[in-house]
Motif scaffolding. Structure first.
Motif, PDB file in Angstrom:
ATOM      1  N   UNK A   1      13.631   8.389   4.894  1.00 12.23           N
ATOM      2  CA  UNK A   1      14.038   6.982   4.828  1.00 12.23           C
ATOM      3  C   UNK A   1      12.779   6.118   4.811  1.00 12.23           C
ATOM      4  N   UNK A   2      12.390   5.686   3.631  1.00 15.47           N
ATOM      5  CA  UNK A   2      11.148   4.935   3.473  1.00 15.47           C
ATOM      6  C   UNK A   2      11.284   3.520   4.024  1.00 15.47           C
ATOM      7  N   UNK A   3      10.230   3.059   4.692  1.00 21.15           N
ATOM      8  CA  UNK A   3      10.272   1.734   5.326  1.00 21.15           C
ATOM      9  C   UNK A   3       8.869   1.129   5.281  1.00 21.15           C
ATOM     10  N   UNK A   4       8.698   0.077   4.475  1.00 26.15           N
ATOM     11  CA  UNK A   4       7.390  -0.570   4.386  1.00 26.15           C
ATOM     12  C   UNK A   4       7.330  -1.865   5.193  1.00 26.15           C
TER      13      UNK A   4
ATOM     14  N   UNK B   1       0.837  -1.210   0.000  1.00 29.61           N
ATOM     15  CA  UNK B   1       0.000   0.000   0.000  1.00 29.61           C
ATOM     16  C   UNK B   1       0.870   1.257   0.000  1.00 29.61           C
ATOM     17  N   UNK B   2       1.123   1.778  -1.171  1.00 28.84           N
ATOM     18  CA  UNK B   2       1.982   2.952  -1.317  1.00 28.84           C
ATOM     19  C   UNK B   2       1.471   4.139  -0.510  1.00 28.84           C
ATOM     20  N   UNK B   3       0.156   4.257  -0.361  1.00 29.81           N
ATOM     21  CA  UNK B   3      -0.410   5.408   0.347  1.00 29.81           C
ATOM     22  C   UNK B   3       0.137   5.543   1.759  1.00 29.81           C
ATOM     23  N   UNK B   4       0.459   4.427   2.410  1.00 23.16           N
ATOM     24  CA  UNK B   4       0.998   4.496   3.767  1.00 23.16           C
ATOM     25  C   UNK B   4       2.308   5.288   3.829  1.00 23.16           C
TER      26      UNK B   4
ATOM     27  N   UNK C   1      -1.366   7.685  12.600  1.00 28.13           N
ATOM     28  CA  UNK C   1      -1.673   7.372  14.000  1.00 28.13           C
ATOM     29  C   UNK C   1      -0.897   6.133  14.454  1.00 28.13           C
ATOM     30  N   UNK C   2      -0.889   5.099  13.610  1.00 26.39           N
ATOM     31  CA  UNK C   2      -0.210   3.859  13.981  1.00 26.39           C
ATOM     32  C   UNK C   2       1.299   4.088  14.120  1.00 26.39           C
ATOM     33  N   UNK C   3       1.901   4.789  13.177  1.00 24.46           N
ATOM     34  CA  UNK C   3       3.343   5.021  13.214  1.00 24.46           C
ATOM     35  C   UNK C   3       3.726   5.887  14.419  1.00 24.46           C
ATOM     36  N   UNK C   4       2.924   6.886  14.711  1.00 29.54           N
ATOM     37  CA  UNK C   4       3.218   7.768  15.845  1.00 29.54           C
ATOM     38  C   UNK C   4       3.230   6.982  17.148  1.00 29.54           C
ATOM     39  N   UNK C   5       2.362   5.994  17.249  1.00 35.53           N
ATOM     40  CA  UNK C   5       2.267   5.222  18.483  1.00 35.53           C
ATOM     41  C   UNK C   5       3.259   4.069  18.550  1.00 35.53           C
ATOM     42  N   UNK C   6       3.596   3.473  17.400  1.00 30.36           N
ATOM     43  CA  UNK C   6       4.328   2.211  17.411  1.00 30.36           C
ATOM     44  C   UNK C   6       5.762   2.288  16.898  1.00 30.36           C
TER      45      UNK C   6
ATOM     46  N   UNK D   1       6.469  -2.534   8.171  1.00 29.00           N
ATOM     47  CA  UNK D   1       5.328  -2.733   9.075  1.00 29.00           C
ATOM     48  C   UNK D   1       3.991  -2.458   8.388  1.00 29.00           C
ATOM     49  N   UNK D   2       3.989  -2.334   7.062  1.00 27.00           N
ATOM     50  CA  UNK D   2       2.752  -1.977   6.367  1.00 27.00           C
ATOM     51  C   UNK D   2       1.681  -3.062   6.486  1.00 27.00           C
ATOM     52  N   UNK D   3       2.092  -4.326   6.491  1.00 25.19           N
ATOM     53  CA  UNK D   3       1.100  -5.395   6.634  1.00 25.19           C
ATOM     54  C   UNK D   3       0.368  -5.273   7.968  1.00 25.19           C
ATOM     55  N   UNK D   4       1.102  -4.969   9.032  1.00 23.19           N
ATOM     56  CA  UNK D   4       0.478  -4.800  10.346  1.00 23.19           C
ATOM     57  C   UNK D   4      -0.406  -3.560  10.369  1.00 23.19           C
ATOM     58  N   UNK D   5       0.040  -2.478   9.737  1.00 23.22           N
ATOM     59  CA  UNK D   5      -0.795  -1.275   9.661  1.00 23.22           C
ATOM     60  C   UNK D   5      -2.098  -1.596   8.933  1.00 23.22           C
ATOM     61  N   UNK D   6      -2.005  -2.379   7.873  1.00 16.91           N
ATOM     62  CA  UNK D   6      -3.191  -2.769   7.137  1.00 16.91           C
ATOM     63  C   UNK D   6      -4.127  -3.641   7.947  1.00 16.91           C
ATOM     64  N   UNK D   7      -3.572  -4.515   8.780  1.00 15.69           N
ATOM     65  CA  UNK D   7      -4.417  -5.396   9.601  1.00 15.69           C
ATOM     66  C   UNK D   7      -5.249  -4.605  10.606  1.00 15.69           C
ATOM     67  N   UNK D   8      -4.763  -3.436  10.990  1.00 10.80           N
ATOM     68  CA  UNK D   8      -5.493  -2.632  11.969  1.00 10.80           C
ATOM     69  C   UNK D   8      -6.304  -1.512  11.313  1.00 10.80           C
TER      70      UNK D   8
END
Length: 273
Positions: free
Chosen positions: A224-227, A182-185, A266-271, A229-236
């Motif tokens: 510095x792009x990092x995908x 998900x590029x949008x993340x 929100x997810x990145x700020x917290x995790x 954790x995107x699968x976990x972001x998508x699960x939530x």
């Protein structure tokens, strides 16, 4: 950033243009939308050209279809490049770098984006942004404007086609693709306070003063792009913000880019640390 994590296999289903158009409408695709599409068609029986015709038909003359046309290998620091030179000696690496083709937005194929992205990029009238690593290709009413002025220091930030799509309420359609693609993340990574930065180094085509074209390397600093954790972001990502269905017998998901970016931020700020 690639559609390699297809979560679903193909199932017998109508895959003609009219049938696909009906399925896309049932999912929520509408005329006039600005739609960013990720599609993994390998092994599904879906033909890129048919899907393209169906999407253009549903979006109509005032809609815009956008795809990632990334060239991840065109950087000395990218994961894709480092994988290609792994195990080479110093002289072999130097020779490999000397042979690397310069990015040309009119001719350079995308890398790892799939047959559908290439069908859009090579379609008559398609526009492409000029970023040497994370360009986008587009067709439709706003294609040229969305792809214009893609700053090299903004891979997937506010001054990229993705940033414009977000501000203008664009949608994402994922076909047979999981959220790790998900590029949008990535836009959320630019909105984190003081995001980590890194240097990038790419080779690009340039116009020479006396006419003709040459090549040059350009170095720039960006997020510095990092995908990872995107699968976990998508699960939530709340189901209430998505529409799920099937297109051509495989899973499809439609959602608004602003919703995805807000959730990811929100997810990145917290995790993220």
């Amino acid at each position: 950033m690639t559609p390699s994590d297809a979560p679903d296999g193909a199932r017998a289903a109508p895959t003609g243009v009219l049938a696909l158009a009906v399925q896309l409408r049932l999912l929520g695709v509408r005329p006039r939308q600005r739609l960013l599409v990720h599609a993994a068609l390998g092994g599904t029986g879906l033909r890129a050209e048919r899907l393209l015709d169906a999407l253009r038909g549903v979006l109509g003359p005032h809609g815009t279809l956008v795809v990632p046309a990334f060239t991840a290998e065109n950087s000395l620091t990218s994961t894709a490049h480092l994988a290609r030179i792994a195990g080479l000696s110093g002289p072999e690496v130097a020779a490999f770098v000397a042979r690397m083709p310069a990015f040309d937005p009119e001719r350079t194929p995308s890398q790892g984006m799939g047959a559908f992205a290439e069908a859009v990029r090579t379609a008559p009238g398609a526009a492409r942004s000029g970023h040497p690593q994370t360009s986008f290709a587009a067709l439709g009413a706003d294609a040229g404007r969305l792809c214009a002025q893609h700053r090299v220091e903004s891979h997937l930030g506010e001054e990229s086609p993705l940033g414009k799509l977000c501000w203008e309420g664009g949608q994402v359609l994922m076909i047979n693709v999981g959220f790790s693609a998900c590029t949008a993340f990535h836009l959320a990574e630019y909105r984190i306070p003081k995001p980590p930065l890194r240097m990038y180094d790419c080779v690009v085509k340039v116009n020479l003063p006396g006419g003709g074209q040459g090549e040059e390397w350009t170095a720039y600093e960006d997020v510095a792009l990092d995908d990872g954790d995107f699968a976990e972001i998508g699960r939530t990502f709340p189901d209430s913000r998505m529409r799920r269905g099937r297109v051509g017998g495989v899973s499809a998901t439609l959602f608004a880019i602003p919703d995805a970016v807000d959730h990811a931020l929100d997810w990145m700020t917290e995790n993220r640390r």
